[in-house]
Design a protein around this motif. Structure first.
Motif, PDB file in Angstrom:
ATOM      1  N   VAL A   1      -0.293  -1.886   6.603  1.00  0.00           N
ATOM      2  CA  VAL A   1       0.966  -2.551   6.256  1.00  0.00           C
ATOM      3  C   VAL A   1       0.686  -3.974   5.774  1.00  0.00           C
ATOM      4  O   VAL A   1       1.279  -4.446   4.795  1.00  0.00           O
ATOM      5  CB  VAL A   1       1.933  -2.564   7.457  1.00  0.00           C
ATOM      6  CG1 VAL A   1       3.148  -3.459   7.151  1.00  0.00           C
ATOM      7  CG2 VAL A   1       2.398  -1.149   7.783  1.00  0.00           C
ATOM      8  N   GLY A   2      -0.233  -4.664   6.442  1.00  0.00           N
ATOM      9  CA  GLY A   2      -0.576  -6.022   6.017  1.00  0.00           C
ATOM     10  C   GLY A   2      -1.118  -6.074   4.601  1.00  0.00           C
ATOM     11  O   GLY A   2      -0.770  -6.965   3.815  1.00  0.00           O
ATOM     12  N   TRP A   3      -1.958  -5.104   4.265  1.00  0.00           N
ATOM     13  CA  TRP A   3      -2.483  -5.061   2.902  1.00  0.00           C
ATOM     14  C   TRP A   3      -1.398  -4.700   1.897  1.00  0.00           C
ATOM     15  O   TRP A   3      -1.386  -5.207   0.764  1.00  0.00           O
ATOM     16  CB  TRP A   3      -3.648  -4.076   2.811  1.00  0.00           C
ATOM     17  CG  TRP A   3      -4.940  -4.657   3.290  1.00  0.00           C
ATOM     18  CD1 TRP A   3      -5.627  -4.331   4.419  1.00  0.00           C
ATOM     19  CD2 TRP A   3      -5.695  -5.695   2.650  1.00  0.00           C
ATOM     20  NE1 TRP A   3      -6.762  -5.093   4.530  1.00  0.00           N
ATOM     21  CE2 TRP A   3      -6.829  -5.933   3.451  1.00  0.00           C
ATOM     22  CE3 TRP A   3      -5.520  -6.438   1.483  1.00  0.00           C
ATOM     23  CZ2 TRP A   3      -7.787  -6.890   3.119  1.00  0.00           C
ATOM     24  CZ3 TRP A   3      -6.474  -7.390   1.148  1.00  0.00           C
ATOM     25  CH2 TRP A   3      -7.580  -7.611   1.958  1.00  0.00           C
ATOM     26  N   TYR A   4      -0.461  -3.833   2.297  1.00  0.00           N
ATOM     27  CA  TYR A   4       0.652  -3.547   1.386  1.00  0.00           C
ATOM     28  C   TYR A   4       1.526  -4.790   1.190  1.00  0.00           C
ATOM     29  O   TYR A   4       2.066  -5.011   0.096  1.00  0.00           O
ATOM     30  CB  TYR A   4       1.493  -2.379   1.907  1.00  0.00           C
ATOM     31  CG  TYR A   4       0.982  -1.040   1.448  1.00  0.00           C
ATOM     32  CD1 TYR A   4       0.858  -0.740   0.094  1.00  0.00           C
ATOM     33  CD2 TYR A   4       0.605  -0.064   2.364  1.00  0.00           C
ATOM     34  CE1 TYR A   4       0.376   0.483  -0.334  1.00  0.00           C
ATOM     35  CE2 TYR A   4       0.122   1.170   1.944  1.00  0.00           C
ATOM     36  CZ  TYR A   4       0.011   1.429   0.595  1.00  0.00           C
ATOM     37  OH  TYR A   4      -0.475   2.644   0.161  1.00  0.00           O
ATOM     38  N   ASP A   5       1.663  -5.615   2.216  1.00  0.00           N
ATOM     39  CA  ASP A   5       2.389  -6.870   2.054  1.00  0.00           C
ATOM     40  C   ASP A   5       1.704  -7.752   1.010  1.00  0.00           C
ATOM     41  O   ASP A   5       2.373  -8.413   0.196  1.00  0.00           O
ATOM     42  CB  ASP A   5       2.482  -7.603   3.394  1.00  0.00           C
ATOM     43  CG  ASP A   5       3.438  -6.928   4.357  1.00  0.00           C
ATOM     44  OD1 ASP A   5       4.288  -6.138   3.903  1.00  0.00           O
ATOM     45  OD2 ASP A   5       3.323  -7.179   5.587  1.00  0.00           O
ATOM     46  N   GLU A   6       0.368  -7.768   1.030  1.00  0.00           N
ATOM     47  CA  GLU A   6      -0.371  -8.531   0.010  1.00  0.00           C
ATOM     48  C   GLU A   6      -0.125  -7.952  -1.376  1.00  0.00           C
ATOM     49  O   GLU A   6       0.057  -8.686  -2.353  1.00  0.00           O
ATOM     50  CB  GLU A   6      -1.872  -8.508   0.329  1.00  0.00           C
ATOM     51  CG  GLU A   6      -2.282  -9.306   1.547  1.00  0.00           C
ATOM     52  CD  GLU A   6      -2.187 -10.802   1.307  1.00  0.00           C
ATOM     53  OE1 GLU A   6      -2.071 -11.229   0.144  1.00  0.00           O
ATOM     54  OE2 GLU A   6      -2.232 -11.562   2.291  1.00  0.00           O
TER      55      GLU A   6
ATOM     56  N   ALA B   1       6.579   1.681   2.633  1.00  0.00           N
ATOM     57  CA  ALA B   1       7.562   2.294   3.530  1.00  0.00           C
ATOM     58  C   ALA B   1       6.915   3.392   4.362  1.00  0.00           C
ATOM     59  O   ALA B   1       7.205   3.538   5.556  1.00  0.00           O
ATOM     60  CB  ALA B   1       8.737   2.846   2.728  1.00  0.00           C
ATOM     61  N   VAL B   2       6.020   4.169   3.754  1.00  0.00           N
ATOM     62  CA  VAL B   2       5.295   5.201   4.507  1.00  0.00           C
ATOM     63  C   VAL B   2       4.448   4.553   5.592  1.00  0.00           C
ATOM     64  O   VAL B   2       4.447   4.988   6.753  1.00  0.00           O
ATOM     65  CB  VAL B   2       4.409   6.041   3.565  1.00  0.00           C
ATOM     66  CG1 VAL B   2       3.576   7.032   4.374  1.00  0.00           C
ATOM     67  CG2 VAL B   2       5.260   6.776   2.541  1.00  0.00           C
ATOM     68  N   ALA B   3       3.715   3.493   5.221  1.00  0.00           N
ATOM     69  CA  ALA B   3       2.849   2.818   6.187  1.00  0.00           C
ATOM     70  C   ALA B   3       3.657   2.208   7.326  1.00  0.00           C
ATOM     71  O   ALA B   3       3.261   2.292   8.499  1.00  0.00           O
ATOM     72  CB  ALA B   3       2.026   1.742   5.481  1.00  0.00           C
ATOM     73  N   VAL B   4       4.800   1.620   7.003  1.00  0.00           N
ATOM     74  CA  VAL B   4       5.665   1.057   8.041  1.00  0.00           C
ATOM     75  C   VAL B   4       6.154   2.166   8.969  1.00  0.00           C
ATOM     76  O   VAL B   4       6.214   2.007  10.190  1.00  0.00           O
ATOM     77  CB  VAL B   4       6.853   0.304   7.404  1.00  0.00           C
ATOM     78  CG1 VAL B   4       7.911  -0.046   8.460  1.00  0.00           C
ATOM     79  CG2 VAL B   4       6.373  -0.966   6.712  1.00  0.00           C
ATOM     80  N   GLY B   5       6.491   3.318   8.384  1.00  0.00           N
ATOM     81  CA  GLY B   5       6.938   4.448   9.192  1.00  0.00           C
ATOM     82  C   GLY B   5       5.869   4.916  10.156  1.00  0.00           C
ATOM     83  O   GLY B   5       6.168   5.355  11.276  1.00  0.00           O
ATOM     84  N   GLU B   6       4.609   4.834   9.750  1.00  0.00           N
ATOM     85  CA  GLU B   6       3.507   5.231  10.630  1.00  0.00           C
ATOM     86  C   GLU B   6       3.232   4.158  11.682  1.00  0.00           C
ATOM     87  O   GLU B   6       2.925   4.468  12.836  1.00  0.00           O
ATOM     88  CB  GLU B   6       2.238   5.490   9.804  1.00  0.00           C
ATOM     89  CG  GLU B   6       2.359   6.609   8.791  1.00  0.00           C
ATOM     90  CD  GLU B   6       2.458   7.982   9.440  1.00  0.00           C
ATOM     91  OE1 GLU B   6       2.266   8.087  10.669  1.00  0.00           O
ATOM     92  OE2 GLU B   6       2.725   8.956   8.719  1.00  0.00           O
TER      93      GLU B   6
ATOM     94  N   ALA C   1      11.943   2.578  11.158  1.00  0.00           N
ATOM     95  CA  ALA C   1      11.504   1.379  10.439  1.00  0.00           C
ATOM     96  C   ALA C   1      11.103   1.739   9.004  1.00  0.00           C
ATOM     97  O   ALA C   1      11.376   0.979   8.058  1.00  0.00           O
ATOM     98  CB  ALA C   1      10.338   0.733  11.173  1.00  0.00           C
ATOM     99  N   GLY C   2      10.462   2.889   8.821  1.00  0.00           N
ATOM    100  CA  GLY C   2      10.104   3.318   7.473  1.00  0.00           C
ATOM    101  C   GLY C   2      11.319   3.583   6.614  1.00  0.00           C
ATOM    102  O   GLY C   2      11.355   3.214   5.434  1.00  0.00           O
TER     103      GLY C   2
ATOM    104  N   ALA D   1      15.242   1.928   2.479  1.00  0.00           N
ATOM    105  CA  ALA D   1      16.586   1.467   2.098  1.00  0.00           C
ATOM    106  C   ALA D   1      16.512   0.139   1.355  1.00  0.00           C
ATOM    107  O   ALA D   1      17.270  -0.091   0.400  1.00  0.00           O
ATOM    108  CB  ALA D   1      17.455   1.346   3.348  1.00  0.00           C
ATOM    109  N   ALA D   2      15.602  -0.738   1.783  1.00  0.00           N
ATOM    110  CA  ALA D   2      15.442  -2.016   1.086  1.00  0.00           C
ATOM    111  C   ALA D   2      14.950  -1.792  -0.342  1.00  0.00           C
ATOM    112  O   ALA D   2      15.376  -2.486  -1.278  1.00  0.00           O
ATOM    113  CB  ALA D   2      14.462  -2.896   1.858  1.00  0.00           C
ATOM    114  N   LEU D   3      14.060  -0.822  -0.510  1.00  0.00           N
ATOM    115  CA  LEU D   3      13.606  -0.467  -1.857  1.00  0.00           C
ATOM    116  C   LEU D   3      14.764   0.068  -2.684  1.00  0.00           C
ATOM    117  O   LEU D   3      14.908  -0.261  -3.863  1.00  0.00           O
ATOM    118  CB  LEU D   3      12.494   0.574  -1.760  1.00  0.00           C
ATOM    119  CG  LEU D   3      12.068   1.254  -3.071  1.00  0.00           C
ATOM    120  CD1 LEU D   3      11.433   0.246  -4.007  1.00  0.00           C
ATOM    121  CD2 LEU D   3      11.094   2.399  -2.785  1.00  0.00           C
TER     122      LEU D   3
END
Length: 391
Positions: free
Chosen positions: A285-290, A305-310, A316-317, A322-324
């Motif tokens: 998730v941190g790398w996806y934030d980057e 979103a997938v990574a957040v869900g995991e 949370a995913g 939804a934000a997307l």
């Protein structure tokens, strides 16, 4: 006949002809004619200096074509001073050809085709088979691309970012026909990473190696897709993983982060996990934030979103999804602008326990799948959930 040798010599031979006065299109045509002549002549015995033989043969064909073309008589002042046979100065023109083939005036598909032809040394027939289009169609595409870049000089500065994106497109074409485009892209990426001092060139090479390492485990014996979480990690190529990680670490050490390095870091975290359950989703998730910071790409947000869900649970995913949706809304009855949106939504809804919504979304995703293997996989997922709901 050593096709690998011919392929590796093609860029430098084209470059030598261009330096002698040929434009790109004429040089490429002459070299292709020389390659055909080599295929016919070399089985009886390859020359001592293959590159010199090709340069001489290609230059003579260029001179013949130039002298036969009345509209190009003004070039004969250059052509009449025929250089001596042989390869000439030992100049590596491969990088220059990368830049020329990735000219911004070309469409991505034309740039990829031209790169495979001029730099990769593939024939028009091979490229057409890889793209699953008629050879005549591909010949026209390549001809238009060559006309577009025919006036571009080799002393113009190139755009490394454009070249990298073209190579990534080549890699993502995958594996079809009698040409392995993924392996071809890795071969070309190695040359580029060795030729330029650019951390993203190394990042792209690392990304390709890490993805390619999972190739053998991606499909079952019947050709069906095997999701990452279900893959037999014993079939992953540990040598390619080790090389990819080493290339990535060297690039990251330069502290000039780019999107290919960030994507490679995510792939490395997947490769490092001995099982799907041991995957470090928080780091991912941190790398996806980057990546979001670097690109703000909707596909990146979808994968995040997938990574957040995991990492934080399916609710949370779904919130991240939804934000997307708020940023890139889909329209009822039309295809969502973000690829794989329905498949990701289906997966998160299934994990959240909403089997009805998940089955419906898997069915929707199957209708939008771009290849048969993916369509079959998504269809099976929908059928599996519908069967569970009936129990």
């Amino acid at each position: 006949m050593d096709e690998v040798l011919l392929r590796s010599l093609t860029p430098s031979v084209i470059g030598i002809l261009v330096r002698r006065g040929a434009d790109f299109a004429a040089a490429e045509d002459a070299v292709q004619d020389a390659l055909v002549a080599a295929v016919r002549a070399w089985p009886a015995g390859a020359p001592r200096d293959p590159k010199g033989w090709l340069v001489t043969a290609a230059w003579r064909r260029f001179l013949d074509a130039t002298r036969a073309d009345a509209a190009r008589r003004r070039r004969e002042g250059v052509a009449e001073e025929e250089p001596p046979p042989g390869p000439g100065p030992a100049v590596d023109d491969t990088l220059l050809l990368y830049f020329l083939c990735a000219h911004p005036s070309l469409t991505p598909s034309s740039a990829v085709a031209l790169t495979l032809r001029a730099v990769g040394g593939l024939t028009t027939r091979q490229i057409a088979r890889a793209y699953l289009v008629p050879e005549a169609t591909m010949a026209q595409r390549i001809s238009r691309a060559k006309r577009t870049v025919s006036g571009v000089r080799f002393d113009r500065p190139g755009d490394v970012a454009t070249v990298l994106r073209v190579l990534y497109l080549v890699f993502n074409e995958g594996y079809s026909g009698d040409v392995d485009l993924a392996a071809e892209a890795i071969r070309l990426a190695r040359q580029l990473a060795a030729a330029v001092d650019h951390p993203e060139a190394a990042g792209l090479l690392a990304l390709m190696l890490l993805h390619h390492a999972r190739r053998a485990a991606r499909t079952a014996s019947d050709g069906s897709l095997v999701p990452l979480a279900e893959q037999d990690r014993g079939r992953w190529d540990t040598g390619a993983i080790a090389e990819g990680v080493a290339v990535l670490q060297a690039a990251l050490a330069r502290d000039r982060l780019g999107e290919f390095q960030a994507q490679a870091a995510i792939a490395a975290l997947h490769a490092d996990a001995r099982s799907a359950d041991e995957t470090d989703w928080v780091q991912i998730v941190g790398w996806y934030d980057e990546l979001v910071r670097l690109t703000d790409n909707p596909v990146v947000r979808l994968n995040r979103a997938v990574a957040v869900g995991e990492a934080d649970g399916p609710r949370a995913g779904l919130a991240a999804l939804a934000a997307l949706e708020e940023s890139f809304p889909g329209s009822a009855g039309t295809e969502h602008p973000v690829p794989r949106h329905a498949a990701v939504a289906a997966y998160l809804h299934e994990r959240d326990g909403d089997l009805a919504a998940a089955a419906r979304l898997y069915t929707e995703a199957a209708r939008k799948a771009t290849n048969l293997a993916e369509r079959d996989h998504l269809t099976r997922q929908a059928a599996r959930l519908n069967a569970r709901r009936m129990l």
